[in-house]
Design a protein around this motif. Structure first.
Motif, short mmCIF file in Angstrom:
data_model
loop_
_atom_site.label_atom_id
_atom_site.label_comp_id
_atom_site.label_asym_id
_atom_site.label_seq_id
_atom_site.Cartn_x
_atom_site.Cartn_y
_atom_site.Cartn_z
N THR A 27 2.85 -0.64 -2.83
CA THR A 27 2.09 -1.93 -2.73
C THR A 27 2.79 -3.05 -2.12
O THR A 27 2.11 -4.09 -1.81
N SER A 28 4.12 -3.06 -2.05
CA SER A 28 4.81 -4.01 -1.57
C SER A 28 5.33 -3.91 -0.13
O SER A 28 6.29 -2.76 -0.07
N TYR A 29 4.82 -4.36 0.95
CA TYR A 29 5.32 -3.87 2.22
C TYR A 29 6.10 -4.44 3.13
O TYR A 29 6.61 -4.26 3.99
N VAL A 30 6.68 -5.80 2.59
CA VAL A 30 7.65 -6.65 3.17
C VAL A 30 8.63 -7.15 2.19
O VAL A 30 8.05 -7.81 1.14
N PRO A 31 9.84 -7.07 2.27
CA PRO A 31 10.64 -6.52 3.42
C PRO A 31 10.51 -5.07 3.62
O PRO A 31 10.16 -4.40 2.73
N SER A 32 10.85 -4.50 4.98
CA SER A 32 10.82 -3.03 4.90
C SER A 32 12.10 -2.68 5.54
O SER A 32 12.90 -3.51 6.18
N ALA A 33 12.79 -1.66 5.53
CA ALA A 33 13.91 -1.00 5.99
C ALA A 33 13.93 -0.98 7.53
O ALA A 33 15.10 -1.19 8.10
N CYS A 34 12.89 -0.77 8.19
CA CYS A 34 12.72 -0.78 9.54
C CYS A 34 12.49 -2.00 10.29
O CYS A 34 13.30 -2.04 11.25
N TYR A 35 11.86 -2.89 9.78
CA TYR A 35 11.26 -4.14 10.40
C TYR A 35 11.73 -5.34 9.68
O TYR A 35 11.26 -6.38 9.88
N VAL A 42 -1.16 -2.74 7.25
CA VAL A 42 -1.56 -1.94 5.94
C VAL A 42 -1.52 -0.47 6.20
O VAL A 42 -1.36 0.10 5.14
N MET A 43 -1.59 0.00 7.33
CA MET A 43 -1.57 1.65 7.80
C MET A 43 -0.39 1.87 8.05
O MET A 43 -0.04 2.17 9.23
N GLY A 95 7.64 11.89 -3.15
CA GLY A 95 6.93 12.48 -2.24
C GLY A 95 7.56 12.45 -0.87
O GLY A 95 8.54 11.84 -0.47
N THR A 96 7.18 13.23 0.24
CA THR A 96 7.41 13.23 1.50
C THR A 96 7.33 11.93 2.14
O THR A 96 8.08 11.53 2.96
N LEU A 97 6.17 11.23 2.06
CA LEU A 97 5.59 10.04 2.52
C LEU A 97 5.13 9.20 1.46
O LEU A 97 4.47 9.69 0.60
N ASP A 98 5.61 7.99 1.24
CA ASP A 98 5.04 7.00 0.34
C ASP A 98 4.17 6.10 1.26
O ASP A 98 4.57 5.24 2.13
N LEU A 99 2.69 6.28 1.08
CA LEU A 99 1.81 5.73 1.84
C LEU A 99 1.51 4.19 1.69
O LEU A 99 1.82 4.06 0.07
N SER A 100 1.13 3.36 2.21
CA SER A 100 0.41 2.08 1.74
C SER A 100 -0.66 2.34 0.73
O SER A 100 -1.42 3.42 0.80
N ARG A 101 -1.10 1.55 -0.34
CA ARG A 101 -2.07 1.92 -1.02
C ARG A 101 -3.48 1.96 -0.02
O ARG A 101 -4.24 2.79 -0.60
N GLU A 102 -3.53 1.20 0.82
CA GLU A 102 -4.66 1.33 1.70
C GLU A 102 -4.93 2.63 2.27
O GLU A 102 -5.88 3.10 2.66
N ALA A 103 -3.84 3.25 3.00
CA ALA A 103 -3.67 4.32 3.84
C ALA A 103 -4.03 5.48 2.62
O ALA A 103 -4.87 6.37 2.99
N PHE A 104 -3.45 5.44 1.61
CA PHE A 104 -3.61 6.42 0.44
C PHE A 104 -4.89 6.53 0.13
O PHE A 104 -5.79 7.47 0.04
N ALA A 105 -5.72 5.46 -0.10
CA ALA A 105 -7.13 5.36 -0.52
C ALA A 105 -8.00 5.82 0.59
O ALA A 105 -9.07 6.39 0.11
N THR A 106 -7.55 5.86 1.84
CA THR A 106 -8.46 6.23 2.72
C THR A 106 -8.58 7.83 2.69
O THR A 106 -9.58 8.43 3.12
N ILE A 107 -7.63 8.53 2.19
CA ILE A 107 -7.52 9.97 2.30
C ILE A 107 -7.90 10.63 0.79
O ILE A 107 -8.11 11.57 0.64
N ALA A 108 -7.61 9.79 -0.13
CA ALA A 108 -7.64 10.14 -1.45
C ALA A 108 -7.77 9.18 -2.68
O ALA A 108 -7.57 7.97 -2.27
N ASN A 109 -8.23 9.57 -3.73
CA ASN A 109 -8.56 8.60 -4.84
C ASN A 109 -7.29 8.14 -5.41
O ASN A 109 -6.36 9.20 -5.79
N PRO A 110 -6.92 6.96 -5.49
CA PRO A 110 -5.43 6.47 -5.77
C PRO A 110 -5.22 6.70 -7.19
O PRO A 110 -4.25 7.01 -7.73
#
Length: 121
Positions: A27-35, A42-43, A95-110
């Protein structure tokens, strides 16, 4: 008719090219390792050690689909897919991917916390 055949073939190819993995969310998106402190929306997702390597995966886009639970939460998947941009590194994450909460909630129940996924570029 040709459009229907194209859609079916495209679906089969995308499934055949998908890689199996697991996804968690954060749930904490900034700062990031890439940018650094740049906001990337949020996606987004963070890549596990195996995918991240030396950062060459930064900016790559993946289509992610929930395929089922990894724990007792029954039927967590929504039946949708989500497209995410890799913006971060998730060292040692579960996990393989750690999705933003918004992306995770799009595909599954958090509530599931961790799910099985298919993903492809």
């Amino acid at each position: 008719m040709a459009v229907i055949i194209f859609v079916i073939v495209a679906s089969i190819i995308s499934v055949a090219l998908a890689t199996l993995g697991t996804a968690t969310f954060y749930t904490s998106y900034v700062p990031s390792a890439c940018y650094g402190n740049q906001n990337n929306g949020v996606m987004i997702a963070a890549a596990s050690d195996l995918l991240y390597g030396s950062g060459g995966i930064c900016g790559k886009v993946f289509n992610v689909t929930c395929t089922g639970p990894t724990n007792p939460v029954p039927h967590p998947c929504t039946g949708k897919s989500v497209v995410v941009k890799i913006v971060d590194h998730c060292p040692g994450c579960g996990g393989t991917l750690d999705l933003s909460r918004e992306a995770f909630a799009t595909i599954a129940n958090p509530v599931a916390g961790i799910i099985n996924i298919d993903y492809y570029r």
